[in-house]
Design a protein around this motif. Sequence first.
Motif, PDB file in Angstrom:
ATOM      1  N   PHE A 160       0.824  -1.209   0.000  1.00 34.36           N
ATOM      2  CA  PHE A 160       0.000   0.000   0.000  1.00 34.36           C
ATOM      3  C   PHE A 160       0.856   1.255   0.000  1.00 34.36           C
ATOM      4  O   PHE A 160       1.821   1.366   0.763  1.00 34.36           O
ATOM      5  CB  PHE A 160      -0.895   0.002   1.247  1.00 34.36           C
ATOM      6  N   GLU A 161       0.470   2.203  -0.856  1.00 36.09           N
ATOM      7  CA  GLU A 161       1.093   3.522  -0.866  1.00 36.09           C
ATOM      8  C   GLU A 161      -0.010   4.569  -0.906  1.00 36.09           C
ATOM      9  O   GLU A 161      -0.846   4.574  -1.824  1.00 36.09           O
ATOM     10  CB  GLU A 161       2.010   3.685  -2.082  1.00 36.09           C
ATOM     11  N   PRO A 162      -0.078   5.457   0.088  1.00 29.52           N
ATOM     12  CA  PRO A 162      -1.176   6.426   0.132  1.00 29.52           C
ATOM     13  C   PRO A 162      -1.150   7.393  -1.041  1.00 29.52           C
ATOM     14  O   PRO A 162      -0.091   7.805  -1.508  1.00 29.52           O
ATOM     15  CB  PRO A 162      -0.956   7.159   1.469  1.00 29.52           C
ATOM     16  N   ASP A 163      -2.334   7.750  -1.494  1.00 32.75           N
ATOM     17  CA  ASP A 163      -2.503   8.641  -2.642  1.00 32.75           C
ATOM     18  C   ASP A 163      -2.995  10.001  -2.138  1.00 32.75           C
ATOM     19  O   ASP A 163      -4.112  10.111  -1.622  1.00 32.75           O
ATOM     20  CB  ASP A 163      -3.529   8.032  -3.601  1.00 32.75           C
ATOM     21  N   PRO A 164      -2.200  11.066  -2.294  1.00 36.73           N
ATOM     22  CA  PRO A 164      -2.591  12.374  -1.765  1.00 36.73           C
ATOM     23  C   PRO A 164      -3.801  12.982  -2.456  1.00 36.73           C
ATOM     24  O   PRO A 164      -4.403  13.923  -1.924  1.00 36.73           O
ATOM     25  CB  PRO A 164      -1.334  13.228  -1.988  1.00 36.73           C
ATOM     26  N   SER A 165      -4.190  12.466  -3.631  1.00 40.78           N
ATOM     27  CA  SER A 165      -5.354  13.026  -4.315  1.00 40.78           C
ATOM     28  C   SER A 165      -6.638  12.824  -3.510  1.00 40.78           C
ATOM     29  O   SER A 165      -7.654  13.493  -3.777  1.00 40.78           O
ATOM     30  CB  SER A 165      -5.508  12.408  -5.704  1.00 40.78           C
ATOM     31  N   VAL A 166      -6.609  11.936  -2.531  1.00 41.45           N
ATOM     32  CA  VAL A 166      -7.783  11.709  -1.703  1.00 41.45           C
ATOM     33  C   VAL A 166      -8.156  12.968  -0.920  1.00 41.45           C
ATOM     34  O   VAL A 166      -9.330  13.183  -0.590  1.00 41.45           O
ATOM     35  CB  VAL A 166      -7.554  10.516  -0.741  1.00 41.45           C
ATOM     36  N   LEU A 167      -7.170  13.807  -0.631  1.00 39.93           N
ATOM     37  CA  LEU A 167      -7.435  15.031   0.139  1.00 39.93           C
ATOM     38  C   LEU A 167      -8.331  15.980  -0.651  1.00 39.93           C
ATOM     39  O   LEU A 167      -9.324  16.501  -0.127  1.00 39.93           O
ATOM     40  CB  LEU A 167      -6.125  15.711   0.522  1.00 39.93           C
ATOM     41  N   GLU A 168      -7.990  16.227  -1.888  1.00 33.34           N
ATOM     42  CA  GLU A 168      -8.805  17.110  -2.714  1.00 33.34           C
ATOM     43  C   GLU A 168     -10.220  16.562  -2.865  1.00 33.34           C
ATOM     44  O   GLU A 168     -11.208  17.303  -2.804  1.00 33.34           O
ATOM     45  CB  GLU A 168      -8.159  17.299  -4.080  1.00 33.34           C
ATOM     46  N   ALA A 169     -10.316  15.247  -3.056  1.00 38.73           N
ATOM     47  CA  ALA A 169     -11.631  14.624  -3.209  1.00 38.73           C
ATOM     48  C   ALA A 169     -12.477  14.790  -1.948  1.00 38.73           C
ATOM     49  O   ALA A 169     -13.711  14.836  -2.019  1.00 38.73           O
ATOM     50  CB  ALA A 169     -11.471  13.142  -3.536  1.00 38.73           C
ATOM     51  N   ALA A 170     -11.815  14.898  -0.792  1.00 38.17           N
ATOM     52  CA  ALA A 170     -12.521  15.070   0.477  1.00 38.17           C
ATOM     53  C   ALA A 170     -12.736  16.537   0.828  1.00 38.17           C
ATOM     54  O   ALA A 170     -13.254  16.854   1.908  1.00 38.17           O
ATOM     55  CB  ALA A 170     -11.745  14.385   1.598  1.00 38.17           C
ATOM     56  N   GLY A 171     -12.330  17.427  -0.072  1.00 34.80           N
ATOM     57  CA  GLY A 171     -12.498  18.858   0.177  1.00 34.80           C
ATOM     58  C   GLY A 171     -11.462  19.431   1.114  1.00 34.80           C
ATOM     59  O   GLY A 171     -11.705  20.466   1.756  1.00 34.80           O
ATOM     60  N   LEU A 172     -10.292  18.812   1.187  1.00 32.66           N
ATOM     61  CA  LEU A 172      -9.243  19.244   2.108  1.00 32.66           C
ATOM     62  C   LEU A 172      -8.047  19.790   1.350  1.00 32.66           C
ATOM     63  O   LEU A 172      -7.761  19.371   0.222  1.00 32.66           O
ATOM     64  CB  LEU A 172      -8.784  18.063   2.975  1.00 32.66           C
ATOM     65  N   GLU A 173      -7.334  20.697   2.008  1.00 31.11           N
ATOM     66  CA  GLU A 173      -6.052  21.177   1.517  1.00 31.11           C
ATOM     67  C   GLU A 173      -4.935  20.389   2.195  1.00 31.11           C
ATOM     68  O   GLU A 173      -5.128  19.867   3.299  1.00 31.11           O
ATOM     69  CB  GLU A 173      -5.886  22.669   1.818  1.00 31.11           C
ATOM     70  N   PRO A 174      -3.753  20.283   1.561  1.00 34.95           N
ATOM     71  CA  PRO A 174      -2.658  19.504   2.157  1.00 34.95           C
ATOM     72  C   PRO A 174      -2.279  19.927   3.575  1.00 34.95           C
ATOM     73  O   PRO A 174      -1.850  19.096   4.373  1.00 34.95           O
ATOM     74  CB  PRO A 174      -1.497  19.727   1.176  1.00 34.95           C
ATOM     75  N   ASP A 175      -2.433  21.218   3.902  1.00 31.48           N
ATOM     76  CA  ASP A 175      -2.036  21.692   5.223  1.00 31.48           C
ATOM     77  C   ASP A 175      -3.166  21.686   6.237  1.00 31.48           C
ATOM     78  O   ASP A 175      -2.971  22.099   7.393  1.00 31.48           O
ATOM     79  CB  ASP A 175      -1.468  23.115   5.115  1.00 31.48           C
ATOM     80  N   ASP A 176      -4.346  21.231   5.838  1.00 33.96           N
ATOM     81  CA  ASP A 176      -5.475  21.204   6.771  1.00 33.96           C
ATOM     82  C   ASP A 176      -5.235  20.192   7.889  1.00 33.96           C
ATOM     83  O   ASP A 176      -4.680  19.108   7.665  1.00 33.96           O
ATOM     84  CB  ASP A 176      -6.765  20.835   6.044  1.00 33.96           C
ATOM     85  N   THR A 177      -5.664  20.545   9.082  1.00 34.35           N
ATOM     86  CA  THR A 177      -5.658  19.613  10.203  1.00 34.35           C
ATOM     87  C   THR A 177      -6.999  18.894  10.231  1.00 34.35           C
ATOM     88  O   THR A 177      -8.049  19.542  10.267  1.00 34.35           O
ATOM     89  CB  THR A 177      -5.455  20.361  11.534  1.00 34.35           C
ATOM     90  N   PHE A 178      -6.964  17.549  10.181  1.00 30.54           N
ATOM     91  CA  PHE A 178      -8.241  16.839  10.203  1.00 30.54           C
ATOM     92  C   PHE A 178      -8.137  15.523  10.962  1.00 30.54           C
ATOM     93  O   PHE A 178      -7.058  14.930  11.099  1.00 30.54           O
ATOM     94  CB  PHE A 178      -8.782  16.615   8.781  1.00 30.54           C
ATOM     95  N   VAL A 179      -9.295  15.119  11.460  1.00 37.89           N
ATOM     96  CA  VAL A 179      -9.443  13.895  12.245  1.00 37.89           C
ATOM     97  C   VAL A 179     -10.450  12.994  11.550  1.00 37.89           C
ATOM     98  O   VAL A 179     -11.480  13.470  11.062  1.00 37.89           O
ATOM     99  CB  VAL A 179      -9.944  14.217  13.671  1.00 37.89           C
ATOM    100  N   VAL A 180     -10.153  11.717  11.493  1.00 38.66           N
ATOM    101  CA  VAL A 180     -11.132  10.724  11.051  1.00 38.66           C
ATOM    102  C   VAL A 180     -11.740  10.098  12.302  1.00 38.66           C
ATOM    103  O   VAL A 180     -11.019   9.636  13.191  1.00 38.66           O
ATOM    104  CB  VAL A 180     -10.492   9.639  10.169  1.00 38.66           C
ATOM    105  N   MET A 181     -13.063  10.111  12.384  1.00 44.43           N
ATOM    106  CA  MET A 181     -13.780   9.525  13.523  1.00 44.43           C
ATOM    107  C   MET A 181     -14.617   8.344  13.045  1.00 44.43           C
ATOM    108  O   MET A 181     -15.254   8.397  11.989  1.00 44.43           O
ATOM    109  CB  MET A 181     -14.687  10.567  14.182  1.00 44.43           C
ATOM    110  N   ARG A 182     -14.600   7.287  13.826  1.00 46.10           N
ATOM    111  CA  ARG A 182     -15.388   6.082  13.518  1.00 46.10           C
ATOM    112  C   ARG A 182     -16.383   5.832  14.650  1.00 46.10           C
ATOM    113  O   ARG A 182     -16.000   5.757  15.825  1.00 46.10           O
ATOM    114  CB  ARG A 182     -14.465   4.875  13.376  1.00 46.10           C
ATOM    115  N   LEU A 183     -17.668   5.679  14.285  1.00 43.79           N
ATOM    116  CA  LEU A 183     -18.710   5.327  15.245  1.00 43.79           C
ATOM    117  C   LEU A 183     -19.205   3.925  14.926  1.00 43.79           C
ATOM    118  O   LEU A 183     -19.455   3.600  13.758  1.00 43.79           O
ATOM    119  CB  LEU A 183     -19.863   6.326  15.184  1.00 43.79           C
ATOM    120  N   SER A 184     -19.339   3.085  15.948  1.00 49.48           N
ATOM    121  CA  SER A 184     -19.693   1.676  15.760  1.00 49.48           C
ATOM    122  C   SER A 184     -21.163   1.432  16.071  1.00 49.48           C
ATOM    123  O   SER A 184     -21.823   2.211  16.774  1.00 49.48           O
ATOM    124  CB  SER A 184     -18.819   0.793  16.652  1.00 49.48           C
TER     125      SER A 184
END
Length: 355
Positions: A160-184
């Motif tokens: 696996f190699e992460p793809d930075p294009s996922v940030l733009e698709a999520a509406g994020l900029e490279p320098d944005d601080t963000f958290v992924v939260m999971r609810l079960s």
Amino acid sequence: MRVIVTIQHPAHVHFFKHAIAELEADGHDVFVFARENEVVSELLDRYEIDHEILAGESNSLLSLAAVQATYEARLLARARRIKPDVITAIGGPAATHVAKLVGAKSVVFYDTEHATLIKMLAYPFADTVCTPECYDGDVGSKKIEYPGYHELAYLHPDRFEPDPSVLEAAGLEPDDTFVVMRLSSWDSSHDMGQGGFDDPIEAVRRLEDAGATVLITSEVPLPEALESNRTTTSPEQMHHLLAYADCFVGEGATMAAEAAVLGTPAVYVNSLSLGYMRELEEEYGLVFNFNGDDRHVRSLEKAVSIIEAGDDGTWNRRRERLLADRIDVTDVIVRELETVAGIDPDRSALAANAD
């Protein structure tokens, strides 16, 4: 070799996908059967894995029993036609029962100590039970340990190699601080009666006040106040998003471990404690477990401190140490399936990798 792979959770798709490809490339016949659960079908389709869905979803322990009975009966019918050499699963009561009935071998992979139903219904019938070395449970002589985690079957850097294009698709900029939260959802047999956050709305607001954008992935409907936080990232892209997150905060152990092996600090908020989650905290400092009655308050304090401190390279250094100690688990899957089928009876290569 004729192999049946059984899938009952989205994480199982990720776990087996590279092994399926390698087995087929080596000329083995692989048959994939699944039970619908969340995005199982979507993931199998996205990865172009031929499969058949044998049963639908469940929403209670009672309905799970009925669905599981249907799934097992249909799997037995398929296995009698296919005549497999080996059947494999994560957990896998149906896989082990059907294997016994059709004269096949069974290989079970598991990492969840508190899943007592799996221990009662699957382990006694399995030929081989493969667990991480940190698994805290007695399986007996059929147990094979390996130095790794399920998540390293698909998130090891060789896979696996992460793809930075996922940030733009999520509406994020490279320098944005963000958290992924999971609810079960808490409707799995081993999750009944357990819990995580006291108040998800308050948890999100705390993280946002610390300066983070919060993107939620959830097994359950969200309160209206949090719908705008629901991530639109597709399931097969979620690991790319996790790799670039500043922190993971959530109730799901699998996603917390995925974040950790990607070098993203994970705050795990769940009344259940797991061996591999403890090891990821105690040995590598990549997971922070909050299992007690005060887990809501203390987990948010930790998450806020991670967000506010920023990243000075600490998390990547810890990940590099983890990767130096642990192996590509897809290699374990392929080797154990071939071994139990009599194709490769020598486990010396696994021992060499462990060293």
